[in-house]
Scaffold this active site. Sequence first.
Site: not given
Length: 599
Positions: A398, A525, A527
């Site tokens: 990001c 993102h 993750e």
Amino acid sequence: MKYVLVTGGVVSGLGKGVTASSVGLLLKACGLRVTSIKIDPYLNSDAGTMSPFEHGEVFVLDDGGEVDLDLGNYERFLDIKLTRDNNITSGKIYQSVFDKERRGDYLGRTVQVVPHITDAIQEWIERVASIPVDGKEGPADVCVIELGGTIGDIESLHFIEALGQFSYRVGAENFCLIHVSLVPVLNVVGEQKTKPTQHSVRGLRSLGLTPNILACRSTTELDVNVMEKLSRFCHVPIEYIITLYDVSNIWRVPLLLRDQKAHDAILKVLNLNGKTREPVLEEWTSRADLCDMLNKPVRIAMVGKYTGLADSYLSVLKALLHASVACHRQLCIDWVPASDLEDATAQEKPESYENAWKLLKGADAILVPGGFGDRGVEGKILAAKYARENRIPYLGICLGMQIAVIEFARSVLGLSNANSTEFDPNTQNPCVIFMPEGSTTHMGGTMRLGSRRTYFQGTSSKSAKLYGNLSFIDERHRHRYEVNPDMVQRLEDAGLSFTGKDESGRRMEIVEVSNHPYFVGVQFHPEFKSRPGKPSALFLGLVAAATGQLDAVLKKSAAKTCSMSNGSSSVKAHLYENATKLANGSLDGIYCNGNGLHV
């Protein structure tokens, strides 16, 4: 539908979220379908506008919901996809009641906490519990509900009243209450003290809820005489008292519950005995054992703004752990406050400046996670520059991608004043700009949120290969600024490759430096979709690059055969360096689907 409620007493931070996730995993291992709900008593509508320093990271769901980080634990442990409604807040409940009152739904009646707020809570729980979250048709068998905060908090009283009514309404055989409490050991005395838990249970009972099971947090296993005392004063059978003592890694908590027969206690309370199997956790056990055996370190420098609280980057840490275990390395995080890398710190706090640069230069890889605001931005840019010029593996997420683009424009294109309009609204060379559809007046829920599609611009890039040469992927987003499309051509002509774009081709999603061992920035993102045993592709690439395994991973990934259907695929397992066979016979290798690698 069966319901398991997890509450907490004595102090906050006992690990109710991990306990709830572990209970869910244990029931799933018994063959049951499980969903989860997190109740947060605060008045915010969601977690989107709260500081990471207060509540940790904001976890983002596929539907764009900005929720409490505990829902990330639920998704990772249970491998499910939750919705924004799986996170209940006082703000959401009160807003729904206010909306009904304004519409005239209450027909002139006086609107009160009881019954209108409490009824709204119960209706919300029943509605959300029936939403399938595991990709199968129909509702789950069990809904695990975590009540945030601590018993006795004023702000959660309406939820406790609602849950008391709810337990009576659904019946004792459909409701199990697990109370997580603290059994401290005073250093002066050296014995386990039960009084805090006694008072906590007494407070819970006075509010209309009676615990079926006690989960006691302690540094060591509870002594038998302590368990007998708790059973006597808390009116809980001794076989229903579970010790949650400190373990070597978080993956051992479900095993701790299994070894103490917590599933038998829960199933007995819910009248499910004889309708399930013994928990199947061989693969989970093998992964926990492997994590404990790792001794070759991989050092990752985390350059961020909120390094004072690890929970601010919880999903990033978990994704790094998943990737490190897959690469058979022990994860070591070096926390680098971004502002400490800046020249101003060299003048004001030279020791902090030297320590920050020492950590950065000693790392095997550098990761710059997402963030907001201008504090530490120049330090992040310096970190990206160091990684690019010194060929250190780099992953920017990001904001980490955006600062990598800014750094490239400054250093390679010679645009010394290149910047983002977030930090310098009047910059003459805006590399990053505010998205046209964004709101300039409202903060909450106005970003580009949730699962969005990214299309690869060819198959030669590292990111495309790591994702199994798919044509597109779906990843979760949370941003209101983007790379300026008007500068893309100049940047690409200078050697920066935008290897992933949205469906319009004007929104940059993935950036790489092609002549670098591993320099990747992503607007999304990754993750948030990493799982134990199924690490995110890009985190796997980062750790593999840091440990000299990237070529092997890319080679095996390129050799995979993926039969694609609507962006997803099923493949056979392919082993790579140090791959092992898990206890259940499955291979600890690379798998592929539309959203990343499974390892």
